[in-house]
Design a protein around this motif. Sequence first.
Motif, mmCIF file in Angstrom:
data_model
loop_
_atom_site.group_PDB
_atom_site.id
_atom_site.type_symbol
_atom_site.label_atom_id
_atom_site.label_comp_id
_atom_site.label_asym_id
_atom_site.label_seq_id
_atom_site.Cartn_x
_atom_site.Cartn_y
_atom_site.Cartn_z
ATOM 1 N N VAL A 73 -13.462 46.785 40.216
ATOM 2 C CA VAL A 73 -13.882 47.805 39.270
ATOM 3 C C VAL A 73 -15.396 47.936 39.280
ATOM 4 O O VAL A 73 -16.112 47.026 39.691
ATOM 5 C CB VAL A 73 -13.409 47.500 37.831
ATOM 6 C CG1 VAL A 73 -11.905 47.550 37.730
ATOM 7 C CG2 VAL A 73 -13.936 46.159 37.352
ATOM 8 N N ASN A 77 -15.294 52.927 36.213
ATOM 9 C CA ASN A 77 -13.962 52.681 35.659
ATOM 10 C C ASN A 77 -13.991 52.495 34.144
ATOM 11 O O ASN A 77 -12.946 52.235 33.542
ATOM 12 C CB ASN A 77 -13.322 51.443 36.292
ATOM 13 C CG ASN A 77 -13.085 51.624 37.771
ATOM 14 O OD1 ASN A 77 -13.882 51.154 38.585
ATOM 15 N ND2 ASN A 77 -12.020 52.312 38.118
ATOM 16 N N TRP A 89 -8.092 51.906 36.010
ATOM 17 C CA TRP A 89 -8.239 51.460 37.402
ATOM 18 C C TRP A 89 -6.901 51.633 38.095
ATOM 19 O O TRP A 89 -5.848 51.460 37.482
ATOM 20 C CB TRP A 89 -8.671 49.999 37.439
ATOM 21 C CG TRP A 89 -8.433 49.356 38.762
ATOM 22 C CD1 TRP A 89 -9.255 49.374 39.850
ATOM 23 C CD2 TRP A 89 -7.271 48.613 39.159
ATOM 24 N NE1 TRP A 89 -8.679 48.682 40.886
ATOM 25 C CE2 TRP A 89 -7.455 48.216 40.490
ATOM 26 C CE3 TRP A 89 -6.100 48.262 38.509
ATOM 27 C CZ2 TRP A 89 -6.515 47.469 41.178
ATOM 28 C CZ3 TRP A 89 -5.154 47.528 39.198
ATOM 29 C CH2 TRP A 89 -5.384 47.139 40.525
#
Length: 170
Positions: A73, A77, A89
């Motif tokens: 991530v 995100n 995600w």
Amino acid sequence: VNQSVVANTSATSGEDRSSAAISIEFEDMQIEAGQTFDLTVAGDAFNNVYGYQFTLETKGLELVTVQSGAVNVGEENFGVHGNAVTTSWNSDQPVNATGTLFTMTFKANTSGLVSELLDVNSEITRAEAYVGSNLDIVDIDLAKGADADVDFSLFQNGPNPFTTNTVIGF
């Protein structure tokens, strides 16, 4: 991820969900106003996961940065909405992980226990994860470290036809 987004959070339609859940674990700690601290998000049953989304209520906390772990991530995100952080995600390859999923760095604007300042909910983004090749929807729970290992079970009741009492074990 699975085309089930609901733009209106007051919508009342229901959907089937698996009885399974993914627990996001963190270590609870006392923080002081002005302190910067890392919130390491870990999962114990993060298996065959293709994606997740949820809202993290962050009373008195300001998100500073995000660092990947087993889940790749970045700041793209995450979204900050007042006292809430949304995150989403997804991947075309499932993630199987135990341990650190990602780390969020916060600055505290108030003092208190982290467990009292955080809550996973569906206020902005529905809290759910997508598991398996059928993208089964499962719930996301938040558990502080010591509570993550505590199991609670409610057993079948044991009615007794000869008394007025029923026993329910847990």
